[in-house]
Design a protein around this motif. Structure first.
Motif, mmCIF file in Angstrom:
data_model
loop_
_atom_site.group_PDB
_atom_site.id
_atom_site.type_symbol
_atom_site.label_atom_id
_atom_site.label_comp_id
_atom_site.label_asym_id
_atom_site.label_seq_id
_atom_site.Cartn_x
_atom_site.Cartn_y
_atom_site.Cartn_z
ATOM 1 N N CYS A 20 -5.611 -31.067 -16.549
ATOM 2 C CA CYS A 20 -6.338 -29.824 -16.283
ATOM 3 C C CYS A 20 -6.000 -28.734 -17.300
ATOM 4 C CB CYS A 20 -6.039 -29.322 -14.878
ATOM 5 S SG CYS A 20 -6.645 -30.395 -13.551
ATOM 6 N N GLY A 21 -4.923 -28.923 -18.067
ATOM 7 C CA GLY A 21 -4.534 -27.935 -19.063
ATOM 8 C C GLY A 21 -4.850 -28.346 -20.482
ATOM 9 N N LYS A 22 -5.626 -29.416 -20.651
ATOM 10 C CA LYS A 22 -5.965 -29.893 -21.992
ATOM 11 C C LYS A 22 -7.107 -29.066 -22.601
ATOM 12 C CE LYS A 22 -4.192 -34.609 -21.606
ATOM 13 N NZ LYS A 22 -4.506 -36.049 -21.739
ATOM 14 N N ASP A 23 -7.572 -29.490 -23.783
ATOM 15 C CA ASP A 23 -8.464 -28.659 -24.604
ATOM 16 C C ASP A 23 -9.956 -28.945 -24.449
ATOM 17 O OD1 ASP A 23 -6.245 -27.392 -25.703
ATOM 18 O OD2 ASP A 23 -6.049 -28.907 -27.283
ATOM 19 N N SER A 24 -10.346 -29.948 -23.651
ATOM 20 C CA SER A 24 -11.768 -30.288 -23.515
ATOM 21 C C SER A 24 -12.188 -30.243 -22.055
ATOM 22 C CB SER A 24 -12.046 -31.673 -24.111
ATOM 23 O OG SER A 24 -11.795 -31.672 -25.495
ATOM 24 N N GLN A 25 -11.917 -29.117 -21.425
ATOM 25 C CA GLN A 25 -12.171 -28.962 -20.001
ATOM 26 C C GLN A 25 -13.562 -28.384 -19.720
ATOM 27 O OE1 GLN A 25 -9.703 -29.698 -17.168
ATOM 28 N NE2 GLN A 25 -9.488 -31.092 -18.913
ATOM 29 N N THR A 85 -14.645 -31.194 -13.055
ATOM 30 C CA THR A 85 -14.322 -29.796 -12.734
ATOM 31 C C THR A 85 -13.451 -29.684 -11.485
ATOM 32 O OG1 THR A 85 -16.361 -29.496 -11.463
ATOM 33 C CG2 THR A 85 -16.432 -28.984 -13.827
ATOM 34 N N THR A 86 -12.900 -30.800 -11.059
ATOM 35 C CA THR A 86 -11.951 -30.824 -9.953
ATOM 36 C C THR A 86 -10.735 -31.643 -10.388
ATOM 37 O OG1 THR A 86 -13.063 -32.770 -9.012
ATOM 38 C CG2 THR A 86 -13.692 -30.614 -8.140
ATOM 39 N N PRO A 87 -9.562 -31.395 -9.802
ATOM 40 C CA PRO A 87 -8.363 -32.167 -10.170
ATOM 41 C C PRO A 87 -8.580 -33.662 -9.955
ATOM 42 C CG PRO A 87 -7.783 -30.259 -8.849
ATOM 43 C CD PRO A 87 -9.276 -30.355 -8.808
ATOM 44 N N GLY A 88 -8.056 -34.558 -10.878
ATOM 45 C CA GLY A 88 -7.300 -34.244 -12.028
ATOM 46 C C GLY A 88 -7.998 -33.920 -13.315
ATOM 47 N N CYS A 89 -9.220 -33.410 -13.330
ATOM 48 C CA CYS A 89 -9.855 -32.825 -14.508
ATOM 49 C C CYS A 89 -9.959 -33.821 -15.674
ATOM 50 C CB CYS A 89 -9.085 -31.592 -14.969
ATOM 51 S SG CYS A 89 -8.710 -30.394 -13.677
ATOM 52 N N ASN A 90 -10.195 -35.081 -15.380
ATOM 53 C CA ASN A 90 -10.233 -36.123 -16.405
ATOM 54 C C ASN A 90 -11.203 -35.785 -17.530
ATOM 55 O OD1 ASN A 90 -9.881 -37.288 -13.529
ATOM 56 N ND2 ASN A 90 -8.816 -38.745 -14.850
ATOM 57 N N GLU A 91 -10.713 -35.813 -18.762
ATOM 58 C CA GLU A 91 -11.553 -35.527 -19.935
ATOM 59 C C GLU A 91 -12.261 -36.798 -20.384
ATOM 60 O OE1 GLU A 91 -9.159 -33.542 -22.847
ATOM 61 O OE2 GLU A 91 -9.248 -31.626 -21.769
ATOM 62 N N ALA A 92 -13.141 -37.268 -19.530
ATOM 63 C CA ALA A 92 -13.873 -38.503 -19.776
ATOM 64 C C ALA A 92 -15.329 -38.321 -19.365
ATOM 65 C CB ALA A 92 -13.235 -39.653 -19.006
#
Length: 286
Positions: free
Chosen positions: A23-28, A201-208
């Motif tokens: 959730c704190g990465k750069d492609s949220q 847009t919900t935890p764990g906010c997977n950047e996939a």
């Protein structure tokens, strides 16, 4: 996902990265789309929707404690739009703002040129996208439609009428299925959209996730929009109305937002209260 923490064990969005590193990465997601900075991608073709005309198996409408979710019992598929196979819709859910004596506030997750829209529809799927100078391998894809407050939408009435039966967290009800085609804009108006790489847009906010943000809005009447924050609750004892169940805008960073070749820019919606619908799509293996 509410930004309002009225219970002790609630972790609002700014705290998510402490619990879920992604959730704190750069492609949220979500993001604000700045139309003057988007790039044209001629490979982004129109979509094809199959099985959207008629559904026969009953839907399950549920209050899952953070949204109103509709589970589909029957196959509906989407292809094209730079997708490399067919994908099957399994569920969709809503996000909205707040309503009270003080007025209304918007609840869309994405914004365009800083303006919040009156509603969104997002279809999530597994696929691989290849655009102009970019390639993304992803687990999920999300097709998002904006909504604006206007005339009463009779196509949504049967669904909204069922909200009274799922006021409390954990409540479910079966309802007669609707034509999915009637809940989204006409297919000819779905050629204008934006595309970018993001996250859940919900935890764990997977950047996939690859997001497709359509420009054509859907209208709902003011009372129809207000039915969500005034009818549904976060709690089992109906003590906490479900409002503002969306994630705030995230930084775009080094990402690029693309638009389809038919991507004419529409004026921003001025409606106050906003709902988001997310359609969960899973890949259809052939």
């Amino acid at each position: 996902t509410s930004q309002l923490c009225a219970v002790s064990n609630c972790s609002e969005p700014r705290q998510w990265k402490q619990l879920f590193a992604e959730c704190g990465k750069d492609s949220q997601s979500p993001i604000n789309i700045v139309t003057s900075k988007v790039k044209m991608d001629w490979n982004l073709k129109p979509f094809t929707f199959e099985g959207y005309e008629k559904q026969t198996a009953k839907w399950v409408l549920e209050n899952d404690g953070h949204s109103v979710k509709v589970t589909l019992q029957e196959s509906a598929k989407i292809t094209d739009g730079s997708l490399n196979s067919k994908y099957k819709a399994t569920q969709f859910h809503f996000h909205w703002g707040s309503h009270g004596n003080w007025g209304s506030s918007p609840g869309s997750e994405h914004s365009i040129d800083g303006e919040r829209y009156a509603m969104e529809v997002s279809e999530q799927s597994k696929f691989k996208v290849i655009g102009m100078g970019w390639q993304v391998n992803c687990i999920l894809g999300v097709q998002m439609f904006s909504f604006q407050v206007g005339r009463k939408n009779t196509n949504y009435k049967p669904l909204i009428d069922q909200l009274q039966y799922i006021k409390a967290k954990g409540k479910k009800v079966q309802m007669e299925p609707l034509a999915l085609k009637s809940l989204i804009p006409h297919e000819k108006n779905l050629t204008r959209y934006y595309r970018y790489a993001g996250s859940l847009t919900t935890p764990g906010c997977n950047e996939a996730v690859v997001w497709t943000v359509f420009e054509e809005p859907i209208e709902l009447g003011q009372q129809q929009v207000q039915a969500f924050p005034t009818t549904v609750f976060f709690s089992t004892n109906l003590s906490l109305p479900m409002m503002d169940n969306f994630r705030p805008i995230q930084p775009l960073g080094n990402r690029t937002v693309y638009k389809s070749s038919a991507g004419a820019i529409l004026p921003p919606a001025k409606a106050l209260l906003v709902i988001t619908i997310a359609y969960l799509m899973v890949t259809l293996f052939q």
